[in-house]
Design an enzyme around this catalytic site. Structure first.
Site, PDB file in Angstrom:
ATOM      1  N   HIS A 186      91.508  67.249  45.145  1.00 39.27           N
ATOM      2  CA  HIS A 186      90.299  66.600  44.616  1.00 39.27           C
ATOM      3  C   HIS A 186      89.969  67.063  43.191  1.00 39.27           C
ATOM      4  CE1 HIS A 186      86.250  65.110  44.134  1.00 39.27           C
ATOM      5  NE2 HIS A 186      85.768  66.343  44.125  1.00 39.27           N
ATOM      6  N   ASP A 243      83.681  63.136  39.524  1.00 39.90           N
ATOM      7  CA  ASP A 243      83.712  63.678  40.890  1.00 39.90           C
ATOM      8  C   ASP A 243      83.289  62.609  41.893  1.00 39.90           C
ATOM      9  OD1 ASP A 243      83.494  65.878  42.973  1.00 39.90           O
ATOM     10  OD2 ASP A 243      81.401  65.282  42.854  1.00 39.90           O
ATOM     11  N   HIS A 286      85.190  72.903  39.242  1.00 41.01           N
ATOM     12  CA  HIS A 286      83.811  72.479  39.499  1.00 41.01           C
ATOM     13  C   HIS A 286      83.304  72.772  40.904  1.00 41.01           C
ATOM     14  CE1 HIS A 286      85.620  68.738  41.193  1.00 41.01           C
ATOM     15  NE2 HIS A 286      84.501  68.639  41.858  1.00 41.01           N
ATOM     16  N   ASP A 293      79.921  30.758  34.985  1.00 36.67           N
ATOM     17  CA  ASP A 293      80.397  31.934  34.247  1.00 36.67           C
ATOM     18  C   ASP A 293      80.831  33.098  35.162  1.00 36.67           C
ATOM     19  OD1 ASP A 293      77.467  32.055  34.512  1.00 36.67           O
ATOM     20  OD2 ASP A 293      77.518  33.815  33.266  1.00 36.67           O
ATOM     21  N   GLU A 342      80.582  76.621  44.486  1.00 39.50           N
ATOM     22  CA  GLU A 342      79.914  76.063  45.665  1.00 39.50           C
ATOM     23  C   GLU A 342      80.711  76.307  46.942  1.00 39.50           C
ATOM     24  OE1 GLU A 342      78.310  71.780  47.373  1.00 39.50           O
ATOM     25  OE2 GLU A 342      79.721  71.843  45.715  1.00 39.50           O
ATOM     26  N   ASP A 343      82.040  76.138  46.893  1.00 39.58           N
ATOM     27  CA  ASP A 343      82.836  76.081  48.122  1.00 39.58           C
ATOM     28  C   ASP A 343      83.743  77.285  48.356  1.00 39.58           C
ATOM     29  OD1 ASP A 343      81.741  73.625  48.705  1.00 39.58           O
ATOM     30  OD2 ASP A 343      83.344  72.480  47.768  1.00 39.58           O
TER      31      ASP A 343
END
Length: 706
Positions: free
Chosen positions: A48, A139, A72, A259, A76-77
């Site tokens: 990812h 992301d 990134h 259109d 957090e992870d």
């Protein structure tokens, strides 16, 4: 998964002097931190962040942003920390990674005060370093591309959040390609059948008319060559969501939509843009009111282009955008143009505008705001709308959404100025308060002591700030007096139609009208914002006759083959006014289901059985049976009153089944014959307002076969 050598090669394509060592370190560190982690699809999680970095290379972004993409999710992870990122990669990258982490933790789809506060944090992050938002958008884009591996309810939540916030944010920052892809990916989740229907119709249209895009592109090129103008011409059918939105906004069917094709002409010089416009208008008839000059009046994000709509080949309307290559760069990259590299050098594009000024202005304006509804409404208006720039008498610039009025201008300066506004002068001339402002105008607001906002102002203003201030003022002024007056008005109005203005009836009316409480309904009744007739019509509307011939009950839908029989599905019982799709059954003909019927999931892999249907326009007979699940008090006369109430709405009861009998209540299923979805809404609203009705819902049984 892209390996580090391939990723560096992508960066070197536009920045030969990139810091390869930095990218190597970021890649190896993130891969080690995410070791053993898996995505919902079962792939290694590290695929990812690498994919996010690859998306950002398409925007030709700097090394720090690419490294941030790789890192990134580490804070957090994983066990990684901000100090460790700062020590290994420097403060700049650590700040960016920390900013993306904080945005990831925001619940932007939450409600009221929390959502308002999270919006503030989002906008503040944008104003500090726009690259944080670029990483976050990339992301989200990759997550939406791979969303099928998530649980259905999570898919729906992420898709709604994408449609409401991230897609318009990308568009507001000038990254139209990303907005379109995010919208299309969200549309695929939120309304898969709607999207498939648009695609099927495009395929049918192409089969009937041939490759229209190729033909019109060739026509434009031929006209330009004839006039000695060098330019590139590109054409495409518009995205499914764009077509769907236009169908909904204009309330048109696909066949009546114009259109649906867009064409782009890219030239070298600004003067050529206007020459090309002249050539196109000489060759094809222009559509009045559809020309926009964003070159002389650019959008606030730097977008420049000429837009025109003409009647092209076979009378088909087509939209043509004309711009230079420099303008096209900004139109494609938007805010990312500020960070883009080419051949190792930062690209300097004279048309690029920094939208951070807009974000900073917005956050400053609402930094001390106390009304959460006001903040959210204004943010969403700012994201979706074009802008106009007007001046105060002292020369200060006030930025407003297009369509704003002098009242919006007054409230943008200060709530007190708006509340006391009595008139306005635009460029020295007195004008009505409903006048629509234009770019560059000077506006002077005239105030008077004792002036208070009028209820009619709500329909004049367009900004969330002004609407919220007016509503707040109207509600606060003499609220108790208005509630007492409103209760008396309600009592008289209900007695006039033989009903009682009970608290439950008033509460039901408040919900139907989108109000928070019974007291708010009474206050608005007393202040004349809502009429008593409207309340009565909401609960007990008089059914007016519909002109025109009655629709044939045996063939009430459009799209049936001549030799096919038709019936409504028992599982979902669709009625006219609801979106439907047909499924072919052997021996039963075509069965119509509502578009949200869970039974349709059984046929996802059988597209040949799907038929595109819609209800006939016109007056349908009351012959469409719907089951209503009702819980009522077990008192003498209650069931008789319920049946009478249904009859008063001109609906016939065809069957009634008791499901449960208790000493204090009954639960029953009532089969009611109705005309359409409006008739159903009328019956259910009238029942809901009845004091002896405890619970009410439409009864649907997926197990009931067609």
């Amino acid at each position: 998964m892209i390996d580090i050598d391939d990723l560096i090669a992508l960066v070197r394509n536009y920045n030969p002097g990139c810091d390869e060592a930095l990218l190597h370190r970021a890649y190896d560190y993130a891969q080690g931190m995410h070791q053993g982690q898996k995505r919902h699809s079962g792939e290694p999680y590290f695929t990812h962040p690498v994919a996010v970095a690859a998306i950002l290379t398409e925007m030709r972004l700097d090394d720090a942003t690419i490294a941030t993409a790789l890192l990134h999710d580490t804070i957090e992870d994983t066990k990684s920390t901000y100090p460790e990122i700062a020590r290994l990669f420097g403060d700049e990258i650590a700040e960016l990674v920390d900013g993306v982490t904080k945005l990831t933790n925001l619940q932007l789809s939450s409600s009221e005060a929390k959502q308002a506060e999270n919006f503030r944090k989002l906008l503040i992050a944008m104003s500090r370093d726009l690259r944080v938002i670029l990483v976050k958008l990339a992301d989200r884009l990759h997550n939406m591309r791979t969303i099928k591996s998530m649980r259905p309810e999570k898919q729906a939540q992420k898709a709604r959040e994408t449609m409401d916030i991230y897609a318009p944010l990308a568009g507001r920052m000038g990254m139209q390609w990303m907005r379109e892809e995010l919208e299309d990916l969200a549309f695929r989740v939120l309304n898969p059948e709607g999207r498939s229907s648009i695609i099927r119709r495009f395929i049918t249209l192409q089969r009937e008319t041939g490759d229209v895009v190729h033909k019109i592109t060739a026509d434009i090129r031929a006209e330009l060559e004839k006039n000695g103008i060098q330019a590139d011409v590109y054409g495409r059918a518009k995205k499914p969501y764009s077509v769907w939105r236009k169908m909904r906004e204009k309330e048109l069917s696909f066949s009546r939509l114009s259109d649906i094709y867009g064409f782009r002409v890219i030239c070298d010089a600004e003067a050529d843009c206007y020459r090309i416009l002249g050539v196109i208008h000489q060759r094809w008839r222009s559509v009045p009111g559809r020309f926009k000059d964003y070159i002389s009046q650019p959008k606030s994000n730097g977008y420049r282009s000429l837009h025109t709509t003409v009647s092209g080949r076979d009378g088909k309307r087509v939209e043509v955008q004309i711009r230079t290559r420099e303008m096209h760069e900004v139109a494609e990259a938007g805010v990312a143009a500020h960070w883009a590299y080419r051949d190792g050098e930062r690209v300097v594009n004279r048309f690029a505008v920094d939208p951070a000024k807009w974000i900073t202005t917005l956050t400053d304006r609402f930094d001390n705001g106390e009304d959460h509804d006001e903040f959210l409404e204004h943010v969403k208006l700012e994201m979706y709308s074009d802008q106009v720039f007007c001046f105060t008498p002292k020369g200060d610039v006030v930025q407003l959404p297009r369509g704003a009025t002098p009242l919006d201008f007054a409230y943008a300066i200060h709530t007190r100025i708006g509340d006391s506004c009595v008139s306005a002068k635009v460029d020295g001339l007195r004008v009505p308060l409903w006048t629509r402002l234009k770019n560059g105008q000077s506006v002077e607001i005239i105030t008077a002591e004792g002036q208070r906002p009028q209820a009619t102002w709500i329909d004049i203003v367009v900004t969330g700030r002004a609407k919220a201030a007016i509503r707040r003022s109207l509600r606060e002024e003499d609220r108790e007096r208005f509630i007492r007056l409103g209760r008396e008005l309600a009592r008289v109005a209900f007695e006039h139609v033989g009903r009682k203005a009970t608290d439950k009836a008033l509460g039901t009316a408040a919900r139907q009208l989108g109000l928070r409480s019974r007291d708010e309904l009474l206050a608005r009744l007393g202040s004349a914002e809502i009429t008593a007739r409207r309340v009565i019509e909401t609960l007990y509307p008089e059914l007016s006759s519909v002109e025109g011939e009655e629709v044939d009950v045996h063939r009430p839908v459009v799209g049936l083959p001549p030799d096919q029989s038709f019936q409504r599905a028992n599982c979902c019982q669709p009625v006219p006014g609801e979106r439907i799709v047909g499924i072919t059954y052997r021996g039963k003909g075509i069965v119509a289901h509502t578009i949200d019927c869970p039974v349709l999931a059984e046929f996802e892999d059988q597209p040949d059985r799907w038929i595109d249907l819609r209800w006939h326009d016109g007056r349908h007979p009351a012959a469409h049976t719907v089951s209503i699940d009702l819980t009522i008090s077990n008192d003498a006369g209650v069931l008789g009153r319920i049946c009478t109430l249904i009859g008063e709405q001109r609906a016939n009861i065809s069957d009634l089944k008791f499901m449960d009998r208790k000493p204090d209540y009954y639960r029953l299923i009532i089969e009611v014959d109705l005309r359409d979805v409006e008739h159903l809404h009328t019956v259910m609203t009238a029942l809901e307002a009845e004091s002896d009705v405890a619970q009410l819902s439409r009864y649907r049984d997926p197990g009931r076969k067609p």
